[in-house]
Design a protein around this motif. Structure first.
Motif, short mmCIF file in Angstrom:
data_model
loop_
_atom_site.label_atom_id
_atom_site.label_comp_id
_atom_site.label_asym_id
_atom_site.label_seq_id
_atom_site.Cartn_x
_atom_site.Cartn_y
_atom_site.Cartn_z
N ARG A 1 2.00 2.15 -3.39
CA ARG A 1 0.99 2.35 -4.24
C ARG A 1 0.80 3.68 -4.20
O ARG A 1 1.35 4.84 -4.78
N GLN A 2 0.72 4.38 -3.28
CA GLN A 2 0.82 5.46 -2.36
C GLN A 2 2.07 6.67 -2.67
O GLN A 2 1.71 7.85 -3.53
N ASN B 1 0.96 -1.34 0.10
CA ASN B 1 -0.16 0.02 0.00
C ASN B 1 1.16 1.24 -0.18
O ASN B 1 0.65 2.22 -0.44
N VAL B 2 2.45 1.27 1.25
CA VAL B 2 2.95 2.48 0.71
C VAL B 2 3.61 2.69 -0.79
O VAL B 2 3.77 4.00 -0.75
N VAL C 1 1.85 6.78 -7.23
CA VAL C 1 1.22 8.39 -7.33
C VAL C 1 1.92 9.57 -7.08
O VAL C 1 1.73 10.00 -8.34
N HIS C 2 3.59 9.63 -7.08
CA HIS C 2 3.59 10.53 -7.36
C HIS C 2 4.30 11.15 -7.94
O HIS C 2 5.66 11.76 -8.82
#
Length: 242
Positions: free
Chosen positions: A58-59, A55-56, A62-63
């Motif tokens: 993927r977050q 999850n981290v 996004v950048h």
């Protein structure tokens, strides 16, 4: 494009488990390595979990950047120490040192032999290692000797330390791998750095990071006055010498 510090700030829930600083990949723009200390809870589940790490990841992506997590398992470090003691007890006449690299439950044993290993000795070491590793939850995939690998020389380490100082072991490990070197394990690299420190080639700071010694800076070729960038850096860090 995010830099190392910006990526570090996005790690969120896994920040307490981060080992050292985020390392940028010198060969791939926008790609970073993040070293994570993992442990096991009372139910033998990995902490932080792979679900959380995913999850981290993927977050952060996004950048517009990509991260790879390098997991530093305390279980592996314990297994490496136990394996070393086991092998050296039985084969100390032939083996100088033993290192362990793992991926999930797959393990590769690295032998630093005192001389060329006869096939019978290597097979006997492999059998002993297989028994030990099975007991602690790993599957032996291969037994290799360090003599035939592209191990980083002192000069290779010094060049990277000079370019990246102050540099942590985790960062140096990543930089060496980027350049195609084989690093058998973190313990192998730590021992190599300790040898270089005792030889007066590098200085270990109180932070645990490394810089070149003044002797190495001069030997590698630089202006020898106090205005030299290398010497200014060393003087600025001298207060943290360890």
């Amino acid at each position: 494009m995010l830099d190392d510090a910006a990526v570090q700030s996005l790690l969120g829930d896994i920040s307490p488990s981060i080992h050292g600083s985020v390392v940028s990949d010198v060969n791939r723009k926008g790609h970073f390595y993040v070293f994570v200390d993992v442990n096991r809870d009372k139910d033998n589940k990995q902490v932080p979990s792979n679900f959380l790490l995913h999850n981290v990841k993927r977050q952060i992506e996004v950048h517009g950047v990509e991260v790879d997590f390098v997991l530093l398992d305390a279980r592996q470090r314990d297994a490496e120490s136990g394996l070393r003691a086991t092998v050296l007890h039985s084969f100390g006449e032939h083996i100088r040192n033993v290192f362990l690299s793992t991926t999930n439950t797959d393990a590769v044993v690295w032998l630093d032999a005192k001389r060329g290993l006869e096939s019978g000795v290597k097979e006997a070491v492999a059998e002993k290692a297989r028994i030990f590793l099975t007991e602690v939850g790993f599957d032996l995939k291969a037994v290799e000797t360090t003599s035939g690998e592209n191990l980083p020389s002192r000069t290779a380490c010094l060049r990277i330390i000079r370019a990246s100082a102050p540099v942590s072991i985790a960062t140096l490990d990543a930089r060496l791998r980027d350049r195609g070197f084989t690093v058998p394990s973190a313990d192998w690299l730590t021992r190599r750095l300790d040898s270089m420190r005792r030889a007066g080639l590098i200085v270990r700071l109180q932070t645990g990071e490394y810089v070149l010694s003044l002797a190495s800076i001069r030997a590698m070729g630089t202006s020898k006055n106090r205005r030299s960038p290398d010497i200014e850096r060393l003087l600025a860090l001298a207060a943290g010498r360890h």
